[in-house]
Design a protein around this motif. Structure first.
Motif, PDB file in Angstrom:
ATOM      1  N   GLY A  39       1.017  -1.098   0.396  1.00 47.46           N
ATOM      2  CA  GLY A  39       0.285   0.133   0.250  1.00 47.46           C
ATOM      3  C   GLY A  39       0.933   1.092   0.017  1.00 47.46           C
ATOM      4  N   GLY A  40       1.754   0.731   0.894  1.00 47.12           N
ATOM      5  CA  GLY A  40       2.615   2.150   0.619  1.00 47.12           C
ATOM      6  C   GLY A  40       3.134   2.765  -0.142  1.00 47.12           C
ATOM      7  N   LEU A  41       3.593   1.937  -0.820  1.00 47.56           N
ATOM      8  CA  LEU A  41       4.833   1.975  -3.069  1.00 47.56           C
ATOM      9  C   LEU A  41       3.943   2.681  -2.926  1.00 47.56           C
ATOM     10  N   TYR A  42       2.594   1.431  -3.528  1.00 44.35           N
ATOM     11  CA  TYR A  42       1.843   2.214  -4.320  1.00 44.35           C
ATOM     12  C   TYR A  42       1.351   3.497  -4.275  1.00 44.35           C
ATOM     13  N   TRP A  43       0.780   3.921  -3.192  1.00 42.62           N
ATOM     14  CA  TRP A  43       0.005   5.487  -3.059  1.00 42.62           C
ATOM     15  C   TRP A  43       1.851   5.913  -2.693  1.00 42.62           C
ATOM     16  N   LEU A  44       2.754   6.470  -3.022  1.00 44.84           N
ATOM     17  CA  LEU A  44       3.483   7.149  -3.174  1.00 44.84           C
ATOM     18  C   LEU A  44       3.425   7.007  -5.031  1.00 44.84           C
ATOM     19  N   SER A  45       3.769   6.133  -5.281  1.00 51.78           N
ATOM     20  CA  SER A  45       3.954   5.885  -6.778  1.00 51.78           C
ATOM     21  C   SER A  45       2.861   6.556  -7.348  1.00 51.78           C
ATOM     22  N   GLY A  46       1.870   6.148  -7.139  1.00 45.32           N
ATOM     23  CA  GLY A  46       0.811   7.051  -7.495  1.00 45.32           C
ATOM     24  C   GLY A  46       0.442   8.058  -7.357  1.00 45.32           C
ATOM     25  N   SER A  47       1.104   8.528  -6.297  1.00 44.97           N
ATOM     26  CA  SER A  47       0.922  10.405  -5.951  1.00 44.97           C
ATOM     27  C   SER A  47       1.738  11.040  -7.040  1.00 44.97           C
ATOM     28  N   TRP A  48       3.085  10.886  -7.047  1.00 47.62           N
ATOM     29  CA  TRP A  48       3.787  10.950  -7.443  1.00 47.62           C
ATOM     30  C   TRP A  48       3.379  11.317  -9.205  1.00 47.62           C
ATOM     31  N   ILE A  49       2.741  10.566  -9.894  1.00 50.44           N
ATOM     32  CA  ILE A  49       2.623   9.731 -11.119  1.00 50.44           C
ATOM     33  C   ILE A  49       1.565  11.523 -11.608  1.00 50.44           C
ATOM     34  N   ALA A  50       0.268  10.896 -10.552  1.00 51.26           N
ATOM     35  CA  ALA A  50      -0.654  11.907 -10.348  1.00 51.26           C
ATOM     36  C   ALA A  50      -0.183  12.768 -10.023  1.00 51.26           C
ATOM     37  N   GLY A  51       0.548  13.566  -9.323  1.00 56.14           N
ATOM     38  CA  GLY A  51       1.368  14.887  -9.694  1.00 56.14           C
ATOM     39  C   GLY A  51       1.335  15.455  -9.950  1.00 56.14           C
ATOM     40  N   PHE A  92       1.380  -3.179  -9.734  1.00 60.44           N
ATOM     41  CA  PHE A  92       1.839  -3.625  -8.355  1.00 60.44           C
ATOM     42  C   PHE A  92       1.462  -5.550  -7.565  1.00 60.44           C
ATOM     43  N   ALA A  93      -0.240  -5.298  -7.632  1.00 61.73           N
ATOM     44  CA  ALA A  93      -0.121  -6.822  -8.454  1.00 61.73           C
ATOM     45  C   ALA A  93      -0.243  -7.801  -8.644  1.00 61.73           C
ATOM     46  N   SER A  94       0.830  -7.481  -9.689  1.00 60.26           N
ATOM     47  CA  SER A  94       0.804  -8.561 -10.575  1.00 60.26           C
ATOM     48  C   SER A  94       2.316  -9.107 -10.514  1.00 60.26           C
ATOM     49  N   VAL A  95       2.874  -8.100  -9.851  1.00 57.74           N
ATOM     50  CA  VAL A  95       4.903  -8.248 -10.306  1.00 57.74           C
ATOM     51  C   VAL A  95       4.828  -7.214  -8.765  1.00 57.74           C
ATOM     52  N   PHE A  96       5.037  -6.167  -8.400  1.00 53.59           N
ATOM     53  CA  PHE A  96       6.489  -5.907  -7.248  1.00 53.59           C
ATOM     54  C   PHE A  96       5.055  -6.693  -5.882  1.00 53.59           C
ATOM     55  N   SER A  97       4.171  -7.187  -6.234  1.00 54.63           N
ATOM     56  CA  SER A  97       3.862  -7.977  -4.934  1.00 54.63           C
ATOM     57  C   SER A  97       4.110  -8.828  -4.336  1.00 54.63           C
ATOM     58  N   ILE A  98       4.716  -9.755  -5.692  1.00 55.71           N
ATOM     59  CA  ILE A  98       5.819 -10.608  -5.418  1.00 55.71           C
ATOM     60  C   ILE A  98       7.149 -11.060  -4.846  1.00 55.71           C
ATOM     61  N   GLY A  99       7.821  -8.745  -5.566  1.00 53.84           N
ATOM     62  CA  GLY A  99       8.942  -8.634  -4.298  1.00 53.84           C
ATOM     63  C   GLY A  99       9.000  -8.819  -3.258  1.00 53.84           C
ATOM     64  N   VAL A 100       7.839  -7.894  -2.847  1.00 53.81           N
ATOM     65  CA  VAL A 100       7.199  -7.369  -1.127  1.00 53.81           C
ATOM     66  C   VAL A 100       7.200  -8.862  -0.693  1.00 53.81           C
ATOM     67  N   GLN A 101       6.639 -10.252  -0.766  1.00 53.47           N
ATOM     68  CA  GLN A 101       6.621 -11.641  -0.526  1.00 53.47           C
ATOM     69  C   GLN A 101       7.472 -12.021   0.085  1.00 53.47           C
ATOM     70  N   LEU A 102       8.935 -11.852  -0.994  1.00 54.01           N
ATOM     71  CA  LEU A 102       9.765 -12.062  -0.672  1.00 54.01           C
ATOM     72  C   LEU A 102      10.888 -11.239   0.368  1.00 54.01           C
ATOM     73  N   ILE A 103      10.089 -10.469   0.394  1.00 57.72           N
ATOM     74  CA  ILE A 103      11.012  -9.192   2.293  1.00 57.72           C
ATOM     75  C   ILE A 103      10.638  -9.434   3.722  1.00 57.72           C
ATOM     76  N   ALA A 104       9.874 -10.544   2.943  1.00 54.37           N
ATOM     77  CA  ALA A 104       8.339 -11.230   4.075  1.00 54.37           C
ATOM     78  C   ALA A 104       8.606 -12.683   4.139  1.00 54.37           C
ATOM     79  N   ALA A 105       9.607 -13.354   3.166  1.00 51.35           N
ATOM     80  CA  ALA A 105      10.142 -14.956   3.712  1.00 51.35           C
ATOM     81  C   ALA A 105      10.480 -14.944   4.982  1.00 51.35           C
ATOM     82  N   PRO A 106      11.285 -14.359   5.668  1.00 53.40           N
ATOM     83  CA  PRO A 106      11.842 -14.702   6.542  1.00 53.40           C
ATOM     84  C   PRO A 106      10.635 -15.612   7.985  1.00 53.40           C
ATOM     85  N   PHE A 107       9.456 -14.845   7.281  1.00 53.85           N
ATOM     86  CA  PHE A 107       8.632 -14.825   8.813  1.00 53.85           C
ATOM     87  C   PHE A 107       8.421 -16.101   8.993  1.00 53.85           C
TER      88      PHE A 107
END
Length: 259
Positions: A39-51, A92-107
């Motif tokens: 959500g954070g990456l999505y909001w920051l990216s969307g706000s920057w491009i929309a702005g 983000f849902a189809s690509v970047f979320s996979i990378g996000v999941q890798l960050i949470a892999a230790p859990f």
């Protein structure tokens, strides 16, 4: 066909276990982590491009006889901004979320450990932190070498098949099944690694029930490709992979020497 049905059954069981009181914390924490980062990456990216679009079109205004078109012009700008948000969500849902999941892999290692102990009733092997770090590092190197050169070879085969008329319809299927096998290996390896089963032994066990492993990986691969569903599938797949290892693939004795 029984192995195919078993793979589906394990995934259904894992959904039920993921909602259980014993595992709920281990599922919710990485899930919240994923959603917050996503959500954070999505909001920051969307706000920057929309702005940027809003600033770039701020002075767009027609004068004279064409001024009546300004309303339509502003509508198109607003529609473009909305389209950016929608496309970013899909990306983000189809690509970047996979990378996000890798960050949470230790859990996920802790989740697999909890499932293993709950299922078998046996504690994890004693191991010092330095020994665990060294063993895990060596295992990741071995795992990377396993899939890297095979991925290059299979990619070459897929490219060759792609340019052969009629047969080229199988190109995507070959790559999909290969990716599913790798995904299954990764999720099942959480259980094997926790029990310090050598990587080569784990691979041999996977090959003993190829259809079970391949079906499991293919279904998880398909779910991973669904937007937003891929944020939730990882802990479920870890639970299913651990159950498959413990109940189907683990050697009779897991007192194997660490890598």
């Amino acid at each position: 066909m029984s192995q195919v049905a078993d793979a589906i059954s394990y995934l259904k069981r894992s959904i039920t276990l993921a909602k259980s009181r014993e595992l709920r914390t281990y599922v919710i924490i990485p899930l919240i982590f994923n959603i917050l980062v996503f959500g954070g990456l999505y909001w920051l990216s969307g706000s920057w491009i929309a702005g940027w679009i809003a600033a770039a079109t701020a002075d767009w205004a027609l004068t004279g006889s064409l001024s009546f078109l300004n309303g339509a012009l502003h509508f198109l700008v607003d529609a473009a901004i909305l389209l950016v948000w929608v496309l970013l969500l899909a990306l983000f849902a189809s690509v970047f979320s996979i990378g996000v999941q890798l960050i949470a892999a230790p859990f996920m290692g802790f989740l697999a450990e909890k499932v293993d102990i709950q299922t078998t009733g046996h504690p994890m092997p004693d191991e010092s932190i330095p020994a665990m770090i060294l063993r895990t590092f060596k295992r990741e190197l071995r795992k990377t070498w396993y899939w890297l050169w095979r991925a290059v070879l299979i990619l070459f085969v897929v490219l060759v098949v792609y340019f052969i008329p009629v047969v080229n319809v199988f190109a995507s299927a070959i790559w999909f099944l290969w990716s599913g096998w790798l995904l299954a290996m990764q999720y099942i390896d959480f259980g094997a690694d926790n029990r310090q089963v050598p990587f080569e032994v784990m691979l041999e066990r996977l090959k003993s029930k190829r259809w079970l492993v391949l079906t499991f990986g293919a279904v998880v691969m398909g779910l991973t490709m669904l937007p937003l569903v891929n944020l939730f599938i990882m802990p479920v797949a870890v639970i299913a992979g651990t159950l498959i290892w413990v109940e189907e693939l683990a050697p009779q004795t897991t007192d194997q020497a660490p890598l």
